[in-house]
Design a protein around this motif. Structure first.
Motif, short mmCIF file in Angstrom:
data_model
loop_
_atom_site.label_atom_id
_atom_site.label_comp_id
_atom_site.label_asym_id
_atom_site.label_seq_id
_atom_site.Cartn_x
_atom_site.Cartn_y
_atom_site.Cartn_z
N SER A 269 58.40 -20.38 -14.14
CA SER A 269 59.06 -19.49 -13.03
C SER A 269 60.28 -18.84 -14.04
O SER A 269 60.60 -17.55 -13.83
N GLU B 168 58.60 -13.60 -4.25
CA GLU B 168 58.03 -14.46 -5.44
C GLU B 168 59.36 -14.66 -6.13
O GLU B 168 59.49 -15.70 -6.77
N CYS C 112 60.51 -18.69 -7.42
CA CYS C 112 60.77 -18.92 -8.88
C CYS C 112 62.56 -19.51 -8.96
O CYS C 112 62.62 -20.22 -10.02
N PHE D 252 52.60 -17.00 -4.94
CA PHE D 252 52.57 -15.72 -5.28
C PHE D 252 51.73 -15.01 -4.16
O PHE D 252 51.99 -13.77 -3.75
N TYR E 258 53.28 -15.11 -0.42
CA TYR E 258 54.24 -14.14 -0.13
C TYR E 258 54.02 -12.52 -0.58
O TYR E 258 54.53 -11.82 0.19
N ARG E 259 52.93 -12.12 -1.26
CA ARG E 259 52.63 -10.89 -1.30
C ARG E 259 52.03 -10.55 -0.15
O ARG E 259 52.14 -9.39 0.32
#
Length: 304
Positions: free
Chosen positions: A56, A189, A193, A239, A242-243
């Motif tokens: 991250s 994202e 992170c 990722f 969340y995308r």
């Protein structure tokens, strides 16, 4: 939203949920059983977050070079802490402690209630007013999970593993709520992170402290389980998920209902567990309750 964009969102959502679904059996592989223990649940928890935290940090540095880095504001740091407590420490630690003593199929049934638990805690946090139907589903779902735990325990004594699963579910729900509050401004994202990178001062030394003294004594399959939960459960899965949410498909959140089914299916070939009819029946009942609960209306604000 166009049909193509909605299809893309659903595809990314399915990828993320599929990656998350393997978390339970892979964690079981990593920690082993009470009879044949492998990696410490504490090492799996902090080690996986440390690996994902370093990745991250590199990702955020890359975002900085592109001029797209967003830094949490002063008022947002408490939410970063809440999210870290839930998804970095609470959920993975108590899940790993539980799976040392119960099959991952057992954990899949109990944690199937997580979406509804998140909704309940979210309603309380945001001072919303859920409908009577919503609360009825919450009570029914909790009762089903409690009945399943009692059945598996062979009596009213639930045991430490079931208590660990309840704590994992509760802390995970808080972590999801905290992350949801941060996502609109920071982007999904970067939220995970920042949470992972800011946890490194804790996760790195704790991973070192609980690392196995004799690496060769740990089975290779357990290390593969650890690598999976570090790379996919703690990082790459977020990722993809969340995308999907960022694309804005209304139906994406419903894909989460598939996760317990996939966890049950993955447990058979990955861990060699047996999927009995009672476990499957309880899983179906809990998932149906969660689905109904998410359809119930929740009014936005409770007057002060």
């Amino acid at each position: 939203m166009t049909a193509a964009k909605e299809k893309e969102a659903l595809l990314w959502g399915l990828v993320g949920i599929t990656l998350f679904a393997a978390t339970l059996p892979m964690t079981r592989l990593a920690v082993g059983s009470a009879e044949a223990p492998q990696l410490s649940p504490w090492f799996v928890t902090f080690g996986r977050a440390a690996v994902a935290g370093v990745l991250s940090m590199l990702y955020l540095l890359w975002q900085h070079t592109r001029g797209q880095l967003k830094v949490p504001r002063k008022a947002e740091w408490p939410l970063v802490g809440v999210t870290a407590f839930g998804v970095i420490v609470g959920f993975p630690l108590f899940l790993a402690l539980a799976l040392r003593h119960v099959p991952s199929t057992h954990g899949a049934v109990v944690t199937a209630l997580l979406p509804l638990s998140t909704a309940v805690l979210g309603a309380l946090w945001f001072r919303q007013r859920p409908s009577n139907g919503f609360w009825a589903c919450a009570v029914l779902g909790s009762g089903l999970v409690l009945a399943y735990m009692v059945w598996r325990a062979g009596g009213l004594y639930l045991g430490a593993a079931n208590i660990y699963l309840v704590i994992a579910m509760t802390t995970g729900a808080f972590g999801y709520i905290g992350g949801a509050r941060l996502t609109p401004r920071l982007g999904a994202e970067q939220v995970i992170c920042w949470v992972l990178m800011c946890s490194l001062p804790l996760t790195l030394p704790m991973a070192w402290l609980f690392a196995p003294a004799d690496v060769s004594a740990i089975a290779a399959i357990s290390w593969w389980g650890f690598v999976y939960v570090a790379l996919f459960s703690m990082w790459i899965g977020f990722f993809a998920w969340y995308r999907a949410l960022a694309l804005g498909a209304v139906r994406v959140s419903q894909i989460q209902l598939v996760q317990p089914f996939l966890s049950l299916l993955f447990a058979v070939p990955l861990v060699g567990e047996r999927l009995d009819g009672v476990t499957l029946a309880f899983a179906l009942a809990v998932i149906a309750t969660v689905y109904a609960g998410k359809k119930m209306p929740v009014h936005q604000k409770v007057p002060a």
